[in-house]
Scaffold this motif. Structure first.
Motif, PDB file in Angstrom:
ATOM      1  N   TRP A  50       8.231  -1.188  -2.258  1.00  0.00           N
ATOM      2  CA  TRP A  50       7.132  -1.978  -1.692  1.00  0.00           C
ATOM      3  C   TRP A  50       5.946  -1.110  -1.284  1.00  0.00           C
ATOM      4  N   TRP A  51       5.687  -0.093  -2.134  1.00  0.00           N
ATOM      5  CA  TRP A  51       4.423   0.651  -2.104  1.00  0.00           C
ATOM      6  C   TRP A  51       4.328   1.668  -0.960  1.00  0.00           C
ATOM      7  N   VAL A  52       5.443   1.909  -0.270  1.00  0.00           N
ATOM      8  CA  VAL A  52       5.366   2.803   0.894  1.00  0.00           C
ATOM      9  C   VAL A  52       5.719   4.254   0.579  1.00  0.00           C
ATOM     10  N   ASP A 108       2.085  -1.008  14.408  1.00  0.00           N
ATOM     11  CA  ASP A 108       3.423  -0.866  13.821  1.00  0.00           C
ATOM     12  C   ASP A 108       3.519  -0.922  12.306  1.00  0.00           C
ATOM     13  N   ASP A 109       2.591  -1.623  11.658  1.00  0.00           N
ATOM     14  CA  ASP A 109       2.715  -1.854  10.217  1.00  0.00           C
ATOM     15  C   ASP A 109       1.376  -2.355   9.684  1.00  0.00           C
ATOM     16  N   GLY A 110       1.357  -2.770   8.428  1.00  0.00           N
ATOM     17  CA  GLY A 110       0.098  -3.204   7.826  1.00  0.00           C
ATOM     18  C   GLY A 110      -0.451  -4.470   8.459  1.00  0.00           C
ATOM     19  N   SER A 111       0.435  -5.434   8.692  1.00  0.00           N
ATOM     20  CA  SER A 111      -0.031  -6.702   9.269  1.00  0.00           C
ATOM     21  C   SER A 111      -0.636  -6.491  10.653  1.00  0.00           C
ATOM     22  N   THR A 112       0.009  -5.665  11.462  1.00  0.00           N
ATOM     23  CA  THR A 112      -0.533  -5.441  12.810  1.00  0.00           C
ATOM     24  C   THR A 112      -1.814  -4.608  12.750  1.00  0.00           C
ATOM     25  N   SER A 141      -6.807 -12.610  -1.853  1.00  0.00           N
ATOM     26  CA  SER A 141      -6.526 -11.460  -0.994  1.00  0.00           C
ATOM     27  C   SER A 141      -5.176 -11.623  -0.307  1.00  0.00           C
ATOM     28  N   TYR A 142      -4.580 -10.500   0.047  1.00  0.00           N
ATOM     29  CA  TYR A 142      -3.357 -10.497   0.843  1.00  0.00           C
ATOM     30  C   TYR A 142      -3.529  -9.455   1.940  1.00  0.00           C
ATOM     31  N   HIS A 143      -3.414  -9.893   3.194  1.00  0.00           N
ATOM     32  CA  HIS A 143      -3.601  -8.954   4.300  1.00  0.00           C
ATOM     33  C   HIS A 143      -2.405  -8.903   5.237  1.00  0.00           C
ATOM     34  N   GLY A 144      -1.318  -9.604   4.910  1.00  0.00           N
ATOM     35  CA  GLY A 144      -0.130  -9.510   5.741  1.00  0.00           C
ATOM     36  C   GLY A 144       0.473 -10.864   6.045  1.00  0.00           C
ATOM     37  N   ASP A 145       1.543 -10.875   6.833  1.00  0.00           N
ATOM     38  CA  ASP A 145       2.354 -12.076   7.045  1.00  0.00           C
ATOM     39  C   ASP A 145       2.317 -12.612   8.471  1.00  0.00           C
ATOM     40  N   PHE A 203     -11.712  -6.909   3.292  1.00  0.00           N
ATOM     41  CA  PHE A 203     -11.420  -6.836   1.852  1.00  0.00           C
ATOM     42  C   PHE A 203     -10.430  -5.708   1.569  1.00  0.00           C
ATOM     43  N   GLU A 204      -9.707  -5.882   0.471  1.00  0.00           N
ATOM     44  CA  GLU A 204      -8.888  -4.794  -0.072  1.00  0.00           C
ATOM     45  C   GLU A 204      -9.789  -4.064  -1.074  1.00  0.00           C
ATOM     46  N   PRO A 205     -10.140  -2.811  -0.821  1.00  0.00           N
ATOM     47  CA  PRO A 205     -11.100  -2.152  -1.694  1.00  0.00           C
ATOM     48  C   PRO A 205     -10.535  -1.810  -3.082  1.00  0.00           C
ATOM     49  N   ALA A 237     -12.204  -2.515   5.816  1.00  0.00           N
ATOM     50  CA  ALA A 237     -11.501  -2.139   4.586  1.00  0.00           C
ATOM     51  C   ALA A 237     -10.006  -2.138   4.865  1.00  0.00           C
ATOM     52  N   ASP A 238      -9.287  -3.051   4.229  1.00  0.00           N
ATOM     53  CA  ASP A 238      -7.829  -3.056   4.356  1.00  0.00           C
ATOM     54  C   ASP A 238      -7.265  -2.122   3.288  1.00  0.00           C
ATOM     55  N   GLU A 239      -7.020  -0.869   3.703  1.00  0.00           N
ATOM     56  CA  GLU A 239      -6.497   0.148   2.782  1.00  0.00           C
ATOM     57  C   GLU A 239      -4.997   0.329   2.983  1.00  0.00           C
ATOM     58  N   VAL A 240      -4.339  -0.731   3.450  1.00  0.00           N
ATOM     59  CA  VAL A 240      -2.891  -0.630   3.693  1.00  0.00           C
ATOM     60  C   VAL A 240      -2.165  -0.229   2.405  1.00  0.00           C
ATOM     61  N   MET A 241      -2.561  -0.811   1.277  1.00  0.00           N
ATOM     62  CA  MET A 241      -1.935  -0.417   0.017  1.00  0.00           C
ATOM     63  C   MET A 241      -2.651   0.745  -0.650  1.00  0.00           C
ATOM     64  N   THR A 242      -3.995   0.717  -0.620  1.00  0.00           N
ATOM     65  CA  THR A 242      -4.763   1.674  -1.419  1.00  0.00           C
ATOM     66  C   THR A 242      -4.835   3.070  -0.798  1.00  0.00           C
ATOM     67  N   SER A 266      -1.506   1.764   6.489  1.00  0.00           N
ATOM     68  CA  SER A 266      -0.072   1.729   6.808  1.00  0.00           C
ATOM     69  C   SER A 266       0.699   2.207   5.574  1.00  0.00           C
ATOM     70  N   LYS A 267       1.557   1.385   5.045  1.00  0.00           N
ATOM     71  CA  LYS A 267       2.375   1.690   3.859  1.00  0.00           C
ATOM     72  C   LYS A 267       2.635   3.185   3.585  1.00  0.00           C
ATOM     73  N   GLY A 268       1.751   3.863   2.850  1.00  0.00           N
ATOM     74  CA  GLY A 268       2.047   5.252   2.472  1.00  0.00           C
ATOM     75  C   GLY A 268       1.935   6.259   3.608  1.00  0.00           C
TER      76      GLY A 268
HETATM   77  C1  PLP Z   1       1.394  -4.902   2.452  1.00  0.00           C
HETATM   78  C2  PLP Z   1       0.010  -5.160   2.876  1.00  0.00           C
HETATM   79  C3  PLP Z   1      -0.275  -5.598   4.187  1.00  0.00           C
HETATM   80  C4  PLP Z   1       0.809  -5.898   5.182  1.00  0.00           C
HETATM   81  O1  PLP Z   1       1.525  -4.755   5.523  1.00  0.00           O
HETATM   82  P1  PLP Z   1       2.991  -4.891   6.171  1.00  0.00           P
HETATM   83  O2  PLP Z   1       3.344  -3.502   6.548  1.00  0.00           O
HETATM   84  O3  PLP Z   1       3.854  -5.436   5.071  1.00  0.00           O
HETATM   85  O4  PLP Z   1       2.889  -5.816   7.325  1.00  0.00           O
HETATM   86  C5  PLP Z   1      -1.587  -5.761   4.550  1.00  0.00           C
HETATM   87  N1  PLP Z   1      -2.589  -5.516   3.672  1.00  0.00           N
HETATM   88  C6  PLP Z   1      -2.346  -5.105   2.413  1.00  0.00           C
HETATM   89  C7  PLP Z   1      -3.492  -4.820   1.506  1.00  0.00           C
HETATM   90  C8  PLP Z   1      -1.049  -4.917   1.966  1.00  0.00           C
HETATM   91  O5  PLP Z   1      -0.817  -4.530   0.709  1.00  0.00           O
END
Ligand code: PLP
Length: 429
Positions: A50-52, A108-112, A141-145, A203-205, A237-242, A266-268
């Motif tokens: 899951w990209w981490v 704690d994580d990407g969503s937070t 877009s996806y920014h978390g749960d 945005f997710e860049p 900029a939501d760089e949680v994945m990028t 977050s993630k990586g």
């Molecule tokens: C995965 C993701 C999130 C959420 O991160 P979690 O750690 O799963 O809560 C937020 N933004 C982007 C762009 C993601 O890919």
């Protein structure tokens, strides 16, 4: 009893329809790109769990740093107290981020990390007594749960049961190649008519992950950011994945000439070892919370904010990320992915193939429309698992997002299996 049978009795898994899902594969060991299950089968982790995971599993250097930290200080409250791993990580992250970034807020994580960014942006205005509450985001877009991060995400089957409870967001069409002018015109129109009400644009860049690995050119994103910044809108900029090298640069925003006000990471960040979220911001945002009035405080924090072990893992992961071997591996992975894209070009099984940095994505042609519930998804997932490769397609979108330690031979093997799968699809038609 096997681990997977014991699991089935007591555990509810994420993003899993528990009625129909196959039993979970119990992993007992991870090493480099490989995961080993309880029966001794091994799988290449081609989605970095899951990209981490960016440096491979159970990296001995990160393990050592984590163990040392656990023996020295495992955790401490982060209000009124601080510690070196968190300070060091902030000191190291800020110079790597665009030069306008000046403060690090931990979660704690990407969503937070996204929740904090949204709260920073909204309270930035309310602290100044200015009524700006609307948020702009991209379709797909996806920014978390969590509820705030779901609100700024696209409305989809993920959010459907909760749509009535999500706050309203204005979703801009994604400015993919050829559709840039449309998005720009829509933004212009919104700004002309509602300028006074927009608080932020998130945005997710360059690449939207969970939405289907959809890519956007830096030039058009720069135009949108620039227009928002001219209008005084906070850009997030939501760089949680990028973040941390996925797009070929340390951060996707390093491809841009405009600097967003807030970053979510977050993630990586810990190399996939520990959960950790970071929201960074520029001086302007931070200073809007400075006041003798306690009501202007950012009232947000989690029990495990800036956990020292997570920060130590992140510092160790940064050491590895910045070393020459990793940097040249990342360039090499990109070359190999581009070569494979060339080889796949024009394949009858493909609708589209795209690559940025170490990520390769392809939409497989199907009679159904492109969607997360496309039935080809389950077929592909099992096919590749049987070949010893963990790929987790998003509907009919197949993508590879490998740890940076993957070797030529391992990546080649994944490419060959994908090629064979696509050939079989055509042959069986
Ligand atoms: C995965 C993701 C999130 C959420 O991160 P979690 O750690 O799963 O809560 C937020 N933004 C982007 C762009 C993601 O890919």
């Amino acid at each position: 009893m096997s681990l997977s049978s014991r699991d089935k009795k007591v555990i509810w898994h994420p993003y899993t329809q528990m009625k129909t899902a196959a039993d979970s594969i119990a992993i007992v060991k991870g090493e480099g790109v490989y995961l080993y299950d309880e029966y001794g089968n091994k799988y290449i982790d081609a989605v970095s769990s899951w990209w981490v995971n960016i440096h491979g599993h159970s990296h001995p250097y990160i393990a050592k740093k984590v163990a040392e930290q656990a023996c020295n200080l495992e955790h401490v409250i982060f209000a009124g107290f601080t510690h070196e791993p968190a300070i060091e990580l902030a000191e190291r992250l800020l110079p790597l981020l665009p030069c306008n970034q000046s403060k690090i807020f931990y979660s704690d994580d990407g969503s937070t990390a996204v929740e904090v960014a949204i709260k920073m942006a909204l309270q930035y205005w309310s602290n100044q007594g200015i009524n700006k509450t609307k948020i702009l985001a991209f379709e797909h877009s996806y920014h978390g749960d969590t509820f705030g991060s779901m609100s700024v995400s696209a409305r989809s089957s993920f959010t459907a049961p909760f749509n009535d409870f999500l706050f309203d967001v204005i979703h801009l069409p994604l400015p993919t190649k050829g559709k840039e002018m449309n998005t720009i015109a829509i933004l212009d129109n919104l700004l002309d008519n509602h300028l006074d009400s927009f608080a932020a644009f998130i945005f997710e860049p360059l690449i939207l992950g969970a939405g289907g690995m959809l890519m956007v050119e830096p030039e058009v994103l720069d135009v949108l950011i620039n227009k928002c910044q001219d209008a005084g809108i906070i850009t997030i900029a939501d760089e949680v994945m990028t973040g941390f090298g996925r797009t070929g640069k340390l951060f996707a925003c390093n491809h841009l000439s405009n600097h967003p006000d807030i970053f979510c990471l977050s993630k990586g960040i810990t190399g996939g070892t520990m959960a950790l979220g970071v929201t960074s911001c520029n001086e302007k945002i931070h200073d809007a919370f400075l006041s003798d009035d306690k009501a202007k405080t950012l009232f947000h924090g989690h029990s495990f904010t800036a956990n020292p072990i997570a920060c130590a893992a992140a510092n160790a992961s940064l050491d590895l990320l910045l070393n020459d071997t990793t940097q040249s591996n990342m360039i090499h992975i990109n070359k190999q992915q581009l070569m494979f894209m060339d080889r796949m070009k024009g394949h009858a099984a493909l609708e589209d193939c795209r690559c940025i940095g170490t990520i390769l994505a392809m939409d497989i042609r199907t009679s159904e429309k492109t969607s997360y519930f496309n039935s080809l998804r389950d077929e592909m997932y099992s096919y590749f698992l049987n070949k010893g490769i963990l790929l987790r397609p998003l509907g009919n979108t197949l993508y590879i997002m490998p740890p940076y330690c993957i070797t030529d031979e391992e990546l080649q093997y994944i490419h060959d299996c994908i090629f064979a799968f696509c050939d079989d699809l055509i042959d069986n038609k």
